[in-house]
Motif scaffolding. Structure first.
Motif, PDB file in Angstrom:
ATOM      1  N   ASP A   1      36.177  17.022  52.670  1.00  0.00           N
ATOM      2  CA  ASP A   1      35.977  18.547  52.494  1.00  0.00           C
ATOM      3  C   ASP A   1      36.586  18.719  51.188  1.00  0.00           C
ATOM      4  OD1 ASP A   1      33.734  18.519  54.356  1.00  0.00           O
ATOM      5  OD2 ASP A   1      35.276  19.209  55.745  1.00  0.00           O
ATOM      6  N   VAL A   2      36.772  18.081  50.249  1.00  0.00           N
ATOM      7  CA  VAL A   2      37.954  18.361  49.171  1.00  0.00           C
ATOM      8  C   VAL A   2      37.418  19.427  48.066  1.00  0.00           C
ATOM      9  CG1 VAL A   2      37.124  16.529  47.493  1.00  0.00           C
ATOM     10  CG2 VAL A   2      39.413  17.345  47.472  1.00  0.00           C
ATOM     11  N   HIS A   3      35.896  19.325  48.105  1.00  0.00           N
ATOM     12  CA  HIS A   3      35.328  20.527  47.234  1.00  0.00           C
ATOM     13  C   HIS A   3      35.604  21.776  47.645  1.00  0.00           C
ATOM     14  CE1 HIS A   3      32.461  20.296  50.816  1.00  0.00           C
ATOM     15  NE2 HIS A   3      31.909  21.258  50.489  1.00  0.00           N
ATOM     16  N   ARG A   4      36.336  22.149  48.815  1.00  0.00           N
ATOM     17  CA  ARG A   4      36.582  23.480  49.032  1.00  0.00           C
ATOM     18  C   ARG A   4      38.013  23.768  48.940  1.00  0.00           C
ATOM     19  NH1 ARG A   4      33.666  23.387  55.155  1.00  0.00           N
ATOM     20  NH2 ARG A   4      31.591  23.261  54.735  1.00  0.00           N
ATOM     21  N   MET A   5      38.814  22.678  48.253  1.00  0.00           N
ATOM     22  CA  MET A   5      40.433  22.822  48.320  1.00  0.00           C
ATOM     23  C   MET A   5      40.804  23.501  46.968  1.00  0.00           C
ATOM     24  SD  MET A   5      41.036  21.362  51.336  1.00  0.00           S
ATOM     25  CE  MET A   5      40.424  20.285  52.403  1.00  0.00           C
ATOM     26  N   TYR A   6      40.283  24.904  46.889  1.00  0.00           N
ATOM     27  CA  TYR A   6      40.788  25.637  45.768  1.00  0.00           C
ATOM     28  C   TYR A   6      40.919  27.028  46.212  1.00  0.00           C
ATOM     29  CZ  TYR A   6      35.947  27.056  44.885  1.00  0.00           C
ATOM     30  OH  TYR A   6      34.862  27.740  45.125  1.00  0.00           O
ATOM     31  N   ALA A   7      41.546  27.885  45.646  1.00  0.00           N
ATOM     32  CA  ALA A   7      41.596  29.214  45.878  1.00  0.00           C
ATOM     33  C   ALA A   7      41.188  29.967  44.431  1.00  0.00           C
ATOM     34  CB  ALA A   7      42.738  29.680  46.328  1.00  0.00           C
ATOM     35  N   PRO A   8      40.238  30.825  44.505  1.00  0.00           N
ATOM     36  CA  PRO A   8      39.879  31.607  43.240  1.00  0.00           C
ATOM     37  C   PRO A   8      40.879  32.581  42.818  1.00  0.00           C
ATOM     38  CG  PRO A   8      38.559  32.315  45.256  1.00  0.00           C
ATOM     39  CD  PRO A   8      39.398  31.248  45.684  1.00  0.00           C
ATOM     40  N   LEU A   9      41.192  32.794  41.583  1.00  0.00           N
ATOM     41  CA  LEU A   9      42.152  33.656  40.989  1.00  0.00           C
ATOM     42  C   LEU A   9      41.879  34.793  40.229  1.00  0.00           C
ATOM     43  CD1 LEU A   9      44.344  30.719  39.899  1.00  0.00           C
ATOM     44  CD2 LEU A   9      44.896  32.113  41.923  1.00  0.00           C
ATOM     45  N   ASN A  10      40.631  35.140  40.210  1.00  0.00           N
ATOM     46  CA  ASN A  10      40.159  36.178  39.186  1.00  0.00           C
ATOM     47  C   ASN A  10      40.712  37.476  39.577  1.00  0.00           C
ATOM     48  OD1 ASN A  10      39.250  35.148  36.731  1.00  0.00           O
ATOM     49  ND2 ASN A  10      37.290  34.639  37.902  1.00  0.00           N
ATOM     50  N   GLU A  11      40.574  37.644  41.211  1.00  0.00           N
ATOM     51  CA  GLU A  11      40.687  39.260  41.751  1.00  0.00           C
ATOM     52  C   GLU A  11      42.338  39.109  41.775  1.00  0.00           C
ATOM     53  OE1 GLU A  11      38.709  39.655  45.391  1.00  0.00           O
ATOM     54  OE2 GLU A  11      36.651  39.509  44.194  1.00  0.00           O
ATOM     55  N   LEU A  12      43.035  38.330  42.067  1.00  0.00           N
ATOM     56  CA  LEU A  12      44.537  38.317  42.167  1.00  0.00           C
ATOM     57  C   LEU A  12      45.140  38.524  41.039  1.00  0.00           C
ATOM     58  CD1 LEU A  12      47.000  37.679  43.739  1.00  0.00           C
ATOM     59  CD2 LEU A  12      46.873  35.245  43.284  1.00  0.00           C
ATOM     60  N   PHE A  13      44.556  37.988  39.749  1.00  0.00           N
ATOM     61  CA  PHE A  13      45.043  38.195  38.355  1.00  0.00           C
ATOM     62  C   PHE A  13      44.849  39.707  38.276  1.00  0.00           C
ATOM     63  CE2 PHE A  13      44.927  33.474  37.046  1.00  0.00           C
ATOM     64  CZ  PHE A  13      46.292  33.334  37.736  1.00  0.00           C
ATOM     65  N   ASP A  14      43.587  40.035  38.554  1.00  0.00           N
ATOM     66  CA  ASP A  14      43.193  41.460  38.297  1.00  0.00           C
ATOM     67  C   ASP A  14      44.133  42.556  38.883  1.00  0.00           C
ATOM     68  OD1 ASP A  14      41.157  40.727  36.351  1.00  0.00           O
ATOM     69  OD2 ASP A  14      39.589  40.945  37.790  1.00  0.00           O
ATOM     70  N   SER A  15      44.455  42.281  40.016  1.00  0.00           N
ATOM     71  CA  SER A  15      45.365  43.071  40.822  1.00  0.00           C
ATOM     72  C   SER A  15      46.498  43.163  40.363  1.00  0.00           C
ATOM     73  CB  SER A  15      45.274  42.612  42.190  1.00  0.00           C
ATOM     74  OG  SER A  15      46.259  41.415  42.479  1.00  0.00           O
ATOM     75  N   VAL A  16      47.271  42.173  39.630  1.00  0.00           N
ATOM     76  CA  VAL A  16      48.540  42.549  39.074  1.00  0.00           C
ATOM     77  C   VAL A  16      48.693  42.368  37.664  1.00  0.00           C
ATOM     78  CG1 VAL A  16      49.592  41.345  40.861  1.00  0.00           C
ATOM     79  CG2 VAL A  16      48.688  39.925  39.052  1.00  0.00           C
ATOM     80  N   GLY A  17      47.532  42.669  36.939  1.00  0.00           N
ATOM     81  CA  GLY A  17      47.358  42.888  35.405  1.00  0.00           C
ATOM     82  C   GLY A  17      47.456  41.686  34.663  1.00  0.00           C
TER      83      GLY A  17
END
Length: 399
Positions: free
Chosen positions: A53-69
């Motif tokens: 199930d390697v296609h699931r082995m990532y974490a999205p970052l847009n919201e995280l980056f937005d939260s810290v500017g």
């Protein structure tokens, strides 16, 4: 407005961005921008690419980056001009762009380098990048549509290092999930070492040997692959192994971007850095993760290409890049504790401490720890500003 530019969204890049944001927030600084350049706004969990199930082995970052500017720019870095203080890149549509920086954190990672072995590119798989690991998974899934043969049911893993062992010990379960529990399968590790896990030391070797025996994994030692084809491998001594799947796991090198900077590099292309992770000979460039040749202690140990070191290197590099623009003291990088947690498939795992790999946990106790590491500890924090900034403190130990 001054700018800290971070190249790469792997472990080192993500934690560099969060750590820089943390220090800027601490000093209420609003005239420094953090920009992160990477092909995707996602942290790809590379240490798990040997799993299914390697296609699931990532974490999205847009919201995280937005939260810290943190400003994200999607593109692939292609050129560094240290005199002009710019990084050239190509975006998703193939357009050329350029970003300036006051401080640069190079965190562009490493890549598997395949040797010029006949048939390597055409027939060998690997688990280096998520696309390659998905290609392997699709291939394994397709085996059930082929008629039975010993060749179909045989996997050769070239390389008996960390990646090779985790890939090989997971493979029996992956094959049986596709072919059925009653299928007779073979998993063969081809390694140039004189004994199993020769480079890993005497403390960990008995566990790897026991796991291999338990799982039915064969080792072919003192051997190298001379050619790969659709039906297996030919070894340098002329021996032949028939196999429907060949996986290459050895030969990692730092991002070729390191060659564009003035500085000393080690045999893997990593840039020599000082205790603050500034590239030697550079005033405005820091290196973190797999591109940094960094001393972890005063005993002659250096960071290895692992998320264990990349996270801490990132926290320090981002902090120190921000500190340079704020005019506050940098934080020396030190990471004296080194651990190994090696997944050994259905047998369990093995956990060691120290550079001499002193055995601490085995089998299911170690497996529980490995599962916690792989599913929790190495993932980025939640997209909450206070939580993310607190998690980026360089003083937090990583082990």
């Amino acid at each position: 407005m001054k700018n800290i530019l971070i190249v790469g969204a792997g472990f080192a890049g993500v934690w560099s961005a969060l750590s820089a944001a943390r220090l800027l927030d601490k000093y209420d600084c609003e005239d420094v921008e953090i920009t992160l350049l990477a092909p995707q706004a996602e942290l790809r969990i590379r240490p798990r690419f040997y799993e299914p199930d390697v296609h699931r082995m990532y974490a999205p970052l847009n919201e995280l980056f937005d939260s810290v500017g943190v400003r994200f720019v999607q593109g692939t870095a292609s050129h560094i001009d240290e005199q002009a203080q710019t990084v050239g890149y190509t975006d998703e549509a193939g357009r050329q762009g350029e970003l300036g920086y006051d401080r640069l954190v190079l965190a562009s990672g490493s890549q598997l380098v395949r040797p010029t072995v006949p048939g390597m590119d055409a027939y060998a798989f690997d688990v280096d990048q998520i696309e390659a690991a998905v290609r392997l998974e699709n291939h394994l899934t397709s085996l059930k549509d082929r008629p039975y043969s010993r060749t179909r049911n045989t996997v050769v893993v070239a390389g008996g290092g960390f990646t090779g062992i985790e890939t090989a010990t997971e493979m029996p379960a992956r094959l049986r999930a596709v072919l059925g529990d009653d299928e007779e399968i073979r998993v063969i590790v081809v390694d140039r070492g004189p004994q199993i896990a020769a480079a890993m030391g005497d403390g960990i070797r008995p566990s790897i040997t026991e796991a291999s025996d338990h799982l039915g994994i064969e080792w072919v030692l003192d051997a190298t692959v001379a050619a790969v084809d659709a039906n297996g491998v030919t070894l340098a001594d002329g021996r032949r192994i028939e196999a429907g799947t060949v996986i290459w796991t050895v030969g990692f090198r730092a991002s070729p971007l390191t060659a564009q900077l003035t500085g000393e590099r080690d045999a893997q292309g990593r840039l020599h850095v000082d205790q603050h992770l500034k590239v030697l000979g550079q005033d405005r460039v820091f290196a973190a993760g797999d591109v940094a040749y960094a001393a972890t202690d005063e005993l002659g140990n250096f960071a290895v290409m692992s998320c264990q070191h990349a996270i801490s290197l990132g926290r320090h590099a981002g902090n120190n890049a921000a500190a340079a623009l704020l005019g506050v003291p940098p934080m020396p990088y030190r990471q004296p504790k080194y651990v190994t947690c090696l997944d050994l498939g259905a047998w369990g795992a093995v956990f060691t401490e120290g550079w001499d790999r002193q055995l601490k946990l085995v089998k299911q106790e170690a497996k529980a720890l490995k599962t916690q590491i792989n599913t929790l500890w190495i993932y980025p924090p939640a997209a909450d500003r206070a939580t993310a900034l607190a998690a980026a403190d360089p003083r937090i130990p990583v082990a």
